[in-house]
Design a protein around this motif. Structure first.
Motif, PDB file in Angstrom:
ATOM      1  N   LYS A   1     186.014  17.143 -26.337  1.00  0.00           N
ATOM      2  CA  LYS A   1     186.601  18.216 -27.125  1.00  0.00           C
ATOM      3  C   LYS A   1     188.082  18.402 -26.775  1.00  0.00           C
ATOM      4  O   LYS A   1     188.912  18.609 -27.658  1.00  0.00           O
ATOM      5  CB  LYS A   1     185.834  19.514 -26.889  1.00  0.00           C
ATOM      6  CG  LYS A   1     186.292  20.658 -27.734  1.00  0.00           C
ATOM      7  CD  LYS A   1     185.454  21.882 -27.453  1.00  0.00           C
ATOM      8  CE  LYS A   1     186.013  23.091 -28.162  1.00  0.00           C
ATOM      9  NZ  LYS A   1     185.319  24.312 -27.763  1.00  0.00           N
ATOM     10  N   SER A   2     188.398  18.307 -25.489  1.00  0.00           N
ATOM     11  CA  SER A   2     189.796  18.504 -25.083  1.00  0.00           C
ATOM     12  C   SER A   2     190.694  17.369 -25.561  1.00  0.00           C
ATOM     13  O   SER A   2     191.897  17.550 -25.715  1.00  0.00           O
ATOM     14  CB  SER A   2     189.899  18.655 -23.573  1.00  0.00           C
ATOM     15  OG  SER A   2     189.691  17.424 -22.918  1.00  0.00           O
ATOM     16  N   TYR A   3     190.122  16.190 -25.797  1.00  0.00           N
ATOM     17  CA  TYR A   3     190.893  15.060 -26.301  1.00  0.00           C
ATOM     18  C   TYR A   3     190.848  14.961 -27.829  1.00  0.00           C
ATOM     19  O   TYR A   3     191.299  13.984 -28.405  1.00  0.00           O
ATOM     20  CB  TYR A   3     190.409  13.746 -25.679  1.00  0.00           C
ATOM     21  CG  TYR A   3     190.811  13.604 -24.226  1.00  0.00           C
ATOM     22  CD1 TYR A   3     192.149  13.509 -23.868  1.00  0.00           C
ATOM     23  CD2 TYR A   3     189.859  13.574 -23.242  1.00  0.00           C
ATOM     24  CE1 TYR A   3     192.523  13.383 -22.548  1.00  0.00           C
ATOM     25  CE2 TYR A   3     190.223  13.446 -21.908  1.00  0.00           C
ATOM     26  CZ  TYR A   3     191.557  13.360 -21.570  1.00  0.00           C
ATOM     27  OH  TYR A   3     191.930  13.237 -20.259  1.00  0.00           O
ATOM     28  N   GLY A   4     190.238  15.963 -28.484  1.00  0.00           N
ATOM     29  CA  GLY A   4     190.239  16.006 -29.941  1.00  0.00           C
ATOM     30  C   GLY A   4     189.116  15.250 -30.612  1.00  0.00           C
ATOM     31  O   GLY A   4     189.146  15.035 -31.814  1.00  0.00           O
ATOM     32  N   ARG A   5     188.113  14.840 -29.885  1.00  0.00           N
ATOM     33  CA  ARG A   5     186.968  14.108 -30.456  1.00  0.00           C
ATOM     34  C   ARG A   5     185.821  15.088 -30.689  1.00  0.00           C
ATOM     35  O   ARG A   5     184.837  15.111 -29.962  1.00  0.00           O
ATOM     36  CB  ARG A   5     186.512  13.002 -29.506  1.00  0.00           C
ATOM     37  CG  ARG A   5     187.583  12.081 -29.052  1.00  0.00           C
ATOM     38  CD  ARG A   5     187.926  11.150 -30.160  1.00  0.00           C
ATOM     39  NE  ARG A   5     188.885  10.154 -29.696  1.00  0.00           N
ATOM     40  CZ  ARG A   5     189.109   9.053 -30.310  1.00  0.00           C
ATOM     41  NH1 ARG A   5     188.466   8.785 -31.416  1.00  0.00           N
ATOM     42  NH2 ARG A   5     189.998   8.211 -29.853  1.00  0.00           N
ATOM     43  N   LYS A   6     185.951  15.914 -31.719  1.00  0.00           N
ATOM     44  CA  LYS A   6     184.993  17.001 -31.932  1.00  0.00           C
ATOM     45  C   LYS A   6     183.606  16.516 -32.307  1.00  0.00           C
ATOM     46  O   LYS A   6     182.610  17.073 -31.861  1.00  0.00           O
ATOM     47  CB  LYS A   6     185.529  17.962 -32.979  1.00  0.00           C
ATOM     48  CG  LYS A   6     186.726  18.734 -32.483  1.00  0.00           C
ATOM     49  CD  LYS A   6     187.188  19.747 -33.475  1.00  0.00           C
ATOM     50  CE  LYS A   6     188.400  20.471 -32.884  1.00  0.00           C
ATOM     51  NZ  LYS A   6     188.896  21.484 -33.766  1.00  0.00           N
TER      52      LYS A   6
END
Length: 148
Positions: free
Chosen positions: A69-74
């Motif tokens: 999530k923090s790397y944008g891979r929702k």
């Protein structure tokens, strides 16, 4: 070199918070990985597979979801989060169902296992009810106060 963070990445309160969350997630992931391998080694040595073997893997899946999530891979984070919830549920129900059967039969009960099972069951029911309400709210068209 007084560029204020251009060399080391973005600076500021939000960036620092994200960095701290990632560090915590990595530490949690490594720690739960070590505990999980220890549980698997214990199982391989013939001590049997127990519900406690699943907890480190559930925590590792949760930490992986935080990192993704923090790397944008929702989407991947949602899958990892679902795996985490599933492993927590399996572990909790694996502890709680036999304890509940002992209680019904009038045998001696491991109250810690029973309470963990009841807690997991209650959280699962609450989560399912909340998801159902959220889906129903999403399907229903919003009524604006101006139209009435």
């Amino acid at each position: 070199m007084g560029s204020g963070g251009k060399v080391l990445g973005p600076s500021g309160k939000r960036a620092r918070q994200r960095r701290n969350e990632r560090i915590l997630a990595w530490v949690t992931l490594v720690g739960s990985g070590v505990a999980g391998v220890g549980g698997l080694v214990d199982w391989a040595l013939g001590n049997g597979l127990e519900a406690q073997t699943f907890w480190p893997f559930a925590v590792a899946a949760w930490a992986t979801a935080l990192l993704l999530k923090s790397y944008g891979r929702k989407r991947a984070a949602g899958i990892a989060n679902g795996l985490s919830v599933g492993l927590f549920a399996v572990g909790g129900l694996w502890l709680g169902i036999p304890a509940a059967l002992h209680l019904v039969r009038g045998e001696s009960v491991d109250w810690l296992d029973f309470s963990v099972g009841v807690l997991v069951a209650a959280v699962l029911v609450a989560a399912l009810v909340a998801e159902g309400l959220a889906r129903r709210r999403k399907r229903r068209p919003a009524c604006s106060p101006a139209s009435s």
